[in-house]
Write a protein that holds these residues in place. Structure first.
Motif, PDB file in Angstrom:
ATOM      1  N   UNK A  11       0.802  -1.222   0.000  1.00  0.00           N
ATOM      2  CA  UNK A  11       0.000   0.000   0.000  1.00  0.00           C
ATOM      3  C   UNK A  11       0.837   1.275   0.000  1.00  0.00           C
ATOM      4  N   UNK A  12       2.161   1.134   0.112  1.00  0.00           N
ATOM      5  CA  UNK A  12       3.032   2.309   0.047  1.00  0.00           C
ATOM      6  C   UNK A  12       2.722   3.346   1.093  1.00  0.00           C
ATOM      7  N   UNK A  13       2.438   2.919   2.331  1.00  0.00           N
ATOM      8  CA  UNK A  13       2.009   3.855   3.373  1.00  0.00           C
ATOM      9  C   UNK A  13       3.091   4.883   3.713  1.00  0.00           C
ATOM     10  N   UNK A  14       4.344   4.445   3.754  1.00  0.00           N
ATOM     11  CA  UNK A  14       5.437   5.388   4.055  1.00  0.00           C
ATOM     12  C   UNK A  14       5.589   6.409   2.926  1.00  0.00           C
ATOM     13  N   UNK A  15       5.478   5.942   1.694  1.00  0.00           N
ATOM     14  CA  UNK A  15       5.579   6.828   0.537  1.00  0.00           C
ATOM     15  C   UNK A  15       4.416   7.828   0.518  1.00  0.00           C
ATOM     16  N   UNK A  16       3.203   7.329   0.758  1.00  0.00           N
ATOM     17  CA  UNK A  16       2.020   8.207   0.763  1.00  0.00           C
ATOM     18  C   UNK A  16       2.126   9.273   1.847  1.00  0.00           C
ATOM     19  N   UNK A  17       2.632   8.877   3.022  1.00  0.00           N
ATOM     20  CA  UNK A  17       2.781   9.851   4.117  1.00  0.00           C
ATOM     21  C   UNK A  17       3.754  10.952   3.726  1.00  0.00           C
ATOM     22  N   UNK A  18       4.814  10.575   3.012  1.00  0.00           N
ATOM     23  CA  UNK A  18       5.793  11.557   2.569  1.00  0.00           C
ATOM     24  C   UNK A  18       5.228  12.523   1.540  1.00  0.00           C
TER      25      UNK A  18
END
Length: 340
Positions: free
Chosen positions: A21-28
């Motif tokens: 889900x790319x949660x770290x990327x989305x948060x950035x």
């Protein structure tokens, strides 16, 4: 120039793991106003060198290794399935080659190993008598990596094959590490070792693997999952490196390795910007139109998906307001009844 069609009779099938889900990327992205239009885009479809990241692999499959790699199968979550199917159909990949794993949230994700087992089991007929390449959707390499050489030589030496590149102590706990003997055989795989004393090796293994016999792969995956069935830690089956670590310890398996200069992946926004900057300088607009069949419909489809997301949000918001008003009206009615 148009890319040649997929050679479905080729010996190798590429399996792309794209269910994260790319949660770290989305948060950035939230802290980068200039990149917020990328919110909701799966990492494998992020623009890189003016084309979606996975197009770089598709170009390799259809040029450098056209007679070796045929079908491409993508496993993703239900939220990203539509976007990947649009990408696939436009590039001559059947929509049914994009599988949804039935999950809708990061908390409910299956993990990479279970996703891989799902593909191998569900696509058993397509994969029959085929060799498989397994890769993360957000992975790219420098120009020294030669896919044809890897598949024709290293991947044919044993049961399977992987790559490695040299890293520093600082990166050790972030990577899967392989220990390799003088013959290039992997004798140990450590998934993100916590201490520099765990191993003397500084050979990091990127998430690209080759298996020569697909029937072996399914039975091995199911053995691994059975042995980890009661694991309480999702990490036990989340990263593909966990399976690879177990795999090299099996008596009937031999894994060989090949060195590359390094790799790119999209863990966070800074990783993406670094990857994009490198490949933006390698692929110009004319090349992308010729090699990757990019046209205006890419932008139209992207806008359609973003509009659908916006409309979905508006609908949910409208339903919430409606529920609130109905509850408020009921409260007023109840109050009036009491007054009477």
């Amino acid at each position: 120039m148009v890319l040649p069609a997929l050679n479905t009779s080729a010996a190798w099938v590429a399996i792309v793991l794209a269910a994260g889900y790319g949660t770290r990327f989305e948060a950035g992205l939230e802290s980068k106003p200039e990149l917020r239009d990328l919110l909701g885009t799966p990492k494998g479809l992020l623009p890189c060198g003016q084309v979606p990241l996975l197009d770089h692999w598709l170009y390799k499959f259809r040029t450098e290794a056209q007679d070796l790699v045929g079908n491409v199968v993508v496993v993703t979550n239900e939220c990203f399935k539509g976007q990947f199917r649009q990408w696939a159909r436009k590039r001559g990949i059947p929509g049914e080659n994009v599988l949804g794993d039935g999950t809708y949230t990061n908390a409910g994700r299956l993990g990479a190993v279970k996703d891989l087992e799902l593909v191998v089991r569900e696509k058993e007929k397509l994969l029959q008598n085929k060799k498989v390449i397994i890769m993360a959707s957000d992975l790219l390499f420098y120009e020294d990596f030669n896919l044809r050489s890897f598949l024709e030589s290293t991947a044919m030496r044993g049961t399977g094959a992987c790559l490695f590149y040299n890293i520093t102590d600082k990166e050790l706990s972030k990577r899967g590490i392989v220990e390799v003997n003088e013959d290039g055989k992997v004798v140990s795989f450590l998934e993100k070792p916590s201490s520099a004393w765990s191993t003397s090796s500084r050979k990091a293994c990127p998430p690209l693997y080759a298996m020569k016999n697909n029937s072996d792969l399914l039975s091995l995956l199911q053995r691994f999952l059975y042995q980890n069935d009661k694991a309480t830690d999702k990490e036990a089956t989340d990263a593909p490196g966990k399976f690879w670590s177990w795999l090299v310890e099996q008596e009937d398996v031999s894994i060989y390795s090949e060195e590359v200069n390094g790799r790119f992946d999209v863990g966070d926004v800074e990783d993406y910007l670094e990857t994009k900057a490198y490949f933006d300088g390698k692929v110009n607009a004319t090349m992308s139109q010729q090699l990757f069949m990019k046209d205006d419909s890419d932008e139209r489809l992207s806008l359609e998906w973003k509009l659908m997301a916006i409309l979905s949000t508006v609908f949910v918001g409208a339903m919430s307001i409606r529920t609130f008003l109905q509850r408020d009206m009921r409260t007023d009615a109840d109050a009036e009844t009491l007054t009477l």
